[in-house]
Design a protein around this motif. Structure first.
Motif, PDB file in Angstrom:
ATOM      1  N   ILE A   1     -58.260   1.032  24.010  1.00 18.52           N
ATOM      2  CA  ILE A   1     -57.735   2.446  23.649  1.00 18.52           C
ATOM      3  C   ILE A   1     -58.429   2.716  22.203  1.00 18.52           C
ATOM      4  O   ILE A   1     -58.714   3.674  21.718  1.00 18.52           O
ATOM      5  N   LYS A   2     -58.294   1.657  21.294  1.00 14.48           N
ATOM      6  CA  LYS A   2     -58.628   1.756  19.935  1.00 14.48           C
ATOM      7  C   LYS A   2     -60.025   1.882  19.852  1.00 14.48           C
ATOM      8  O   LYS A   2     -60.547   2.925  19.168  1.00 14.48           O
ATOM      9  N   ARG A   3     -61.097   1.399  20.664  1.00 12.82           N
ATOM     10  CA  ARG A   3     -62.319   1.697  20.668  1.00 12.82           C
ATOM     11  C   ARG A   3     -62.645   3.157  21.091  1.00 12.82           C
ATOM     12  O   ARG A   3     -63.507   3.823  20.530  1.00 12.82           O
ATOM     13  N   LEU A   4     -61.891   3.512  22.114  1.00 14.75           N
ATOM     14  CA  LEU A   4     -62.168   4.986  22.155  1.00 14.75           C
ATOM     15  C   LEU A   4     -61.758   6.018  21.254  1.00 14.75           C
ATOM     16  O   LEU A   4     -62.363   6.870  20.935  1.00 14.75           O
ATOM     17  N   ASN A   5     -60.631   5.562  20.541  1.00 18.32           N
ATOM     18  CA  ASN A   5     -60.428   6.285  19.115  1.00 18.32           C
ATOM     19  C   ASN A   5     -61.430   6.197  18.295  1.00 18.32           C
ATOM     20  O   ASN A   5     -61.771   7.461  17.728  1.00 18.32           O
ATOM     21  N   GLU A   6     -62.082   5.056  17.955  1.00 13.21           N
ATOM     22  CA  GLU A   6     -62.950   5.017  16.847  1.00 13.21           C
ATOM     23  C   GLU A   6     -64.371   5.620  17.397  1.00 13.21           C
ATOM     24  O   GLU A   6     -65.051   6.198  16.601  1.00 13.21           O
ATOM     25  N   GLU A   7     -64.940   5.345  18.631  1.00 13.57           N
ATOM     26  CA  GLU A   7     -66.167   5.426  18.871  1.00 13.57           C
ATOM     27  C   GLU A   7     -66.264   6.805  19.555  1.00 13.57           C
ATOM     28  O   GLU A   7     -67.411   7.777  19.236  1.00 13.57           O
ATOM     29  N   LYS A   8     -65.058   7.538  20.117  1.00 14.97           N
ATOM     30  CA  LYS A   8     -65.311   8.827  20.546  1.00 14.97           C
ATOM     31  C   LYS A   8     -64.512   9.894  20.018  1.00 14.97           C
ATOM     32  O   LYS A   8     -64.568  11.189  20.353  1.00 14.97           O
ATOM     33  N   ASN A   9     -64.109   9.427  19.084  1.00 16.13           N
ATOM     34  CA  ASN A   9     -63.100  10.384  18.193  1.00 16.13           C
ATOM     35  C   ASN A   9     -61.849  11.060  18.800  1.00 16.13           C
ATOM     36  O   ASN A   9     -61.672  12.077  18.604  1.00 16.13           O
ATOM     37  N   VAL A  10     -61.455  10.259  19.827  1.00 17.20           N
ATOM     38  CA  VAL A  10     -60.259  10.720  20.656  1.00 17.20           C
ATOM     39  C   VAL A  10     -58.889  10.216  19.833  1.00 17.20           C
ATOM     40  O   VAL A  10     -58.642   9.551  19.264  1.00 17.20           O
ATOM     41  N   THR A  11     -58.109  11.581  19.738  1.00 15.20           N
ATOM     42  CA  THR A  11     -56.776  11.631  19.159  1.00 15.20           C
ATOM     43  C   THR A  11     -55.971  10.856  20.181  1.00 15.20           C
ATOM     44  O   THR A  11     -55.822  10.922  21.152  1.00 15.20           O
ATOM     45  N   VAL A  12     -55.142   9.430  19.701  1.00 14.91           N
ATOM     46  CA  VAL A  12     -54.446   8.907  20.652  1.00 14.91           C
ATOM     47  C   VAL A  12     -52.991   8.940  19.955  1.00 14.91           C
ATOM     48  O   VAL A  12     -52.956   8.851  18.628  1.00 14.91           O
ATOM     49  N   VAL A  13     -52.212   9.173  20.925  1.00 13.99           N
ATOM     50  CA  VAL A  13     -50.579   9.244  20.523  1.00 13.99           C
ATOM     51  C   VAL A  13     -49.928   8.332  21.371  1.00 13.99           C
ATOM     52  O   VAL A  13     -50.076   8.297  22.562  1.00 13.99           O
ATOM     53  N   LEU A  14     -49.473   7.241  20.879  1.00 14.37           N
ATOM     54  CA  LEU A  14     -48.945   5.873  21.405  1.00 14.37           C
ATOM     55  C   LEU A  14     -47.438   5.962  21.333  1.00 14.37           C
ATOM     56  O   LEU A  14     -47.028   5.939  20.238  1.00 14.37           O
ATOM     57  N   VAL A  15     -46.807   6.025  22.568  1.00  8.78           N
ATOM     58  CA  VAL A  15     -45.324   5.645  22.289  1.00  8.78           C
ATOM     59  C   VAL A  15     -44.995   4.215  22.573  1.00  8.78           C
ATOM     60  O   VAL A  15     -45.627   3.781  23.564  1.00  8.78           O
ATOM     61  N   THR A  16     -44.306   3.653  21.622  1.00 12.51           N
ATOM     62  CA  THR A  16     -44.092   2.105  22.001  1.00 12.51           C
ATOM     63  C   THR A  16     -42.855   1.716  21.357  1.00 12.51           C
ATOM     64  O   THR A  16     -42.550   2.216  20.183  1.00 12.51           O
ATOM     65  N   HIS A  17     -42.378   0.302  21.477  1.00 14.43           N
ATOM     66  CA  HIS A  17     -41.199  -0.035  20.713  1.00 14.43           C
ATOM     67  C   HIS A  17     -41.892  -1.349  20.079  1.00 14.43           C
ATOM     68  O   HIS A  17     -41.083  -2.138  19.544  1.00 14.43           O
TER      69      HIS A  17
END
Length: 223
Positions: free
Chosen positions: A184-200
């Protein structure tokens, strides 16, 4: 860019009202990786569903890439979800009767992509997440980590600019969870995808550029 302006969400029954969100205002820039954190029942998943146009706010405005979603028809909202937003869920949500490659093809079928083109792209996406060898297996024939990788490939099928992740590693062991987060991080960095992650899970939030904490349906400005 994602923008929420004074967003409220109230769930009403015959006997009572549940205030899931109470005046949330926030911006997420294009290409940003944001983690949404908070205790159970704080409104995290509701917020994600509103950003993903899976639900509508009771009051306020959700703006996706400059588009006021409240002004869109149901068909226009469907098109926005299909073309601009990818979803990754804790439960994978794969179609059990379809193979991995067929699951990845599904969003492209809805978009009208020709058969040969979508098969080629689906196989490429499975290769990019490291599981091309299980392309012809069904979900019950692969591991949980492999299922989540299929789900990531499916989420990216229509080249969305926004990727919404709701506890994507919740059913995975820690090692497999880290592998999924690295994809997921690679997609964010390489494809400039905006990522919104819900997590605890605070360790997952380390992958994000910024953490937004939600408490009692509001952005917690004290943290």
């Amino acid at each position: 860019m994602i923008e929420l302006v004074d967003v409220h969400k109230v769930y009403r029954t015959q006997f009572y009202e549940v205030y899931a969100l109470n005046g949330v205002t926030m911006k997420i820039e294009s290409g940003e990786f944001v983690a949404i954190m908070g205790p159970s029942g704080s409104g995290k998943s509701t917020l994600l569903h509103l950003i993903g146009c899976l639900d509508k706010p009771t009051k306020g405005e959700v703006v996706i890439n400059g588009v006021q979603t409240s002004k869109l028809s149901d068909n226009e909202l469907t098109k926005l979800r299909r073309d601009a937003i990818g979803f990754i869920f804790q439960q994978y949500n794969l179609v059990p009767t379809l193979t991995a490659v067929e699951n990845v093809e599904l969003p492209m079928i809805f978009k009208g992509v020709p058969k040969e083109e979508r098969r080629k792209k689906a196989l490429k996406l499975l290769s990019q997440v490291g599981i091309e060898e299980i392309a012809n297996r069904k979900p019950n024939e692969i591991s949980g980590g492999q299922q989540q990788r299929v789900a990531i490939a499916r989420a990216m099928a229509n080249d969305p600019k926004i990727l919404l992740c709701d506890e994507p590693t919740g059913n995975l062991d820690s090692k497999t969870g880290r592998q999924v987060m690295e994809i997921i991080k690679r997609l964010n960095e390489e494809k400039n995808v905006t990522v919104v992650l819900v997590t605890h899970d605070l360790s997952l939030a380390d992958y994000a550029d910024r953490i937004v904490r939600i408490r009692d349906g509001r952005v917690d400005l004290s943290s």
